[in-house]
Write a protein that holds these residues in place. Structure first.
Motif, short mmCIF file in Angstrom:
data_model
loop_
_atom_site.label_atom_id
_atom_site.label_comp_id
_atom_site.label_asym_id
_atom_site.label_seq_id
_atom_site.Cartn_x
_atom_site.Cartn_y
_atom_site.Cartn_z
N HIS A 90 -46.21 23.40 14.39
CA HIS A 90 -46.92 24.67 14.53
C HIS A 90 -47.94 24.67 15.68
CE1 HIS A 90 -45.01 26.35 11.02
NE2 HIS A 90 -45.39 25.31 10.31
N ALA A 91 -47.85 23.72 16.57
CA ALA A 91 -48.74 23.71 17.73
C ALA A 91 -48.32 24.80 18.71
CB ALA A 91 -48.71 22.35 18.43
N ASP A 92 -49.29 25.35 19.43
CA ASP A 92 -49.01 26.39 20.43
C ASP A 92 -48.93 25.73 21.80
OD1 ASP A 92 -48.85 28.58 22.11
OD2 ASP A 92 -50.29 29.76 20.96
N LEU A 93 -47.72 25.56 22.30
CA LEU A 93 -47.48 24.90 23.58
C LEU A 93 -46.95 25.89 24.63
CD1 LEU A 93 -45.93 21.87 21.84
CD2 LEU A 93 -47.62 21.53 23.62
N ARG A 94 -47.27 27.15 24.46
CA ARG A 94 -46.77 28.15 25.41
C ARG A 94 -47.32 27.86 26.81
NH1 ARG A 94 -48.39 33.57 22.35
NH2 ARG A 94 -50.15 32.19 21.83
N GLY A 95 -46.39 27.75 27.77
CA GLY A 95 -46.80 27.51 29.14
C GLY A 95 -47.20 26.08 29.45
N ALA A 96 -47.04 25.16 28.49
CA ALA A 96 -47.41 23.76 28.71
C ALA A 96 -46.38 23.07 29.61
CB ALA A 96 -47.51 23.03 27.38
N TYR A 97 -46.82 22.00 30.26
CA TYR A 97 -45.95 21.22 31.16
C TYR A 97 -45.64 19.88 30.51
CZ TYR A 97 -47.18 24.73 34.59
OH TYR A 97 -47.35 25.93 35.24
N ALA A 116 -42.86 27.08 27.99
CA ALA A 116 -43.11 25.66 28.24
C ALA A 116 -42.11 25.15 29.28
CB ALA A 116 -42.98 24.87 26.95
N ASP A 117 -42.55 24.20 30.09
CA ASP A 117 -41.74 23.69 31.19
C ASP A 117 -41.46 22.20 30.98
OD1 ASP A 117 -40.63 22.93 33.64
OD2 ASP A 117 -41.82 24.39 34.75
N ASP A 144 -37.73 30.73 23.95
CA ASP A 144 -37.15 31.97 24.44
C ASP A 144 -36.62 31.74 25.84
OD1 ASP A 144 -39.33 32.03 26.13
OD2 ASP A 144 -40.31 33.73 25.15
N ASP A 145 -36.25 32.82 26.52
CA ASP A 145 -35.64 32.69 27.84
C ASP A 145 -36.60 32.12 28.88
OD1 ASP A 145 -33.28 33.68 26.88
OD2 ASP A 145 -33.66 35.74 27.52
N SER A 146 -37.90 32.13 28.60
CA SER A 146 -38.86 31.60 29.56
C SER A 146 -39.09 30.10 29.39
CB SER A 146 -40.20 32.34 29.45
OG SER A 146 -40.83 32.07 28.21
N THR A 147 -38.54 29.51 28.33
CA THR A 147 -38.66 28.07 28.12
C THR A 147 -37.77 27.35 29.13
OG1 THR A 147 -38.96 28.49 25.76
CG2 THR A 147 -38.52 26.22 26.43
N ARG A 148 -38.33 26.46 29.92
CA ARG A 148 -37.57 25.76 30.96
C ARG A 148 -37.13 24.40 30.43
NH1 ARG A 148 -39.79 25.92 36.87
NH2 ARG A 148 -37.56 25.53 37.15
N LEU A 149 -35.87 24.33 30.01
CA LEU A 149 -35.31 23.13 29.40
C LEU A 149 -34.39 22.40 30.37
CD1 LEU A 149 -34.32 24.66 25.96
CD2 LEU A 149 -36.11 22.95 26.32
#
Length: 205
Positions: A90-97, A116-117, A144-149
């Protein structure tokens, strides 16, 4: 203070510089560590539950077995961090590298990974992908589509999600009754890609 442990629970450590220091088994419960400089420091088995680590620099930090339950890690830099066995539930890692980080057996259940990247530096330059990240871990997180995997994980999850009933665009959580089915389908896609000459990211150490 808990016996034998450094207890900085609820402390305001905004912007603090703890680079290369040792804080193993320390408590940072609900601490404010926004924009803190924590690069190269050791926080093995430390507790960061509910802590504010937005924009924190955690590159190359030793975070094995650390607890980040419900922590705020938006846009934190965790590149090359050692996160083996860390709990990011449940950590918020939005936009994390997270490129080049080691996530072996890390718990990502309910973690928010939108934006996240896992593959590049904050500058946008390509880096080595996250190490030992698996489909099973991602199946429990929010992406989501912005997650860079890494490419193979992205393709595997996309293909599996499209095959499950009720699939729809936007933010996706696979942490439900279909998780095992999706993981099996994704693993099949990874094996198929491997036969064609592509190497799945989770095999790269």
């Amino acid at each position: 203070m808990r016996s034998g442990l450094v207890d900085l629970s609820q402390a305001d450590l905004t912007g603090v510089d703890l680079r290369n220091l040792n804080f193993n088994d320390a408590w940072f419960w609900r601490a404010k560590l926004r924009s803190a400089k924590l690069q190269g420091a050791s926080f093995q088995a430390s507790r960061f539950s509910f802590a504010d680590l937005k924009y924190a620099g955690l590159a190359d930090a030793s975070l094995q077995g650390a607890w980040f339950y419900d922590a705020q890690l938006q846009e934190a830099v965790l590149m090359e961090a050692k996160l083996q066995g860390a709990v990011l539930e449940h950590a918020d890692l939005r936009g994390a590298y997270l490129a080049e980080a080691d996530l072996h057996e890390a718990v990502l259940k309910g973690a928010q990974l939108q934006g996240a990247d896992f593959v590049s530096f904050p500058t946008g330059e390509r880096a080595e992908p996250t190490k030992r990240l698996t489909v099973e871990q991602l199946a429990e997180a929010m992406i989501d589509d912005s997650t860079r995997l890494p490419e193979q994980l992205h393709k595997a999850l996309q293909g599996a999600a499209h095959q499950r009933p009720g699939a729809h665009a936007g933010s996706t959580s696979l942490a439900d009754g279909t998780r095992n089915m999706v993981a099996k389908q994704a693993d099949g896609l990874l094996q198929e890609a491997s036969k064609e000459g592509d190497k799945p990211s989770e095999e790269a150490n």
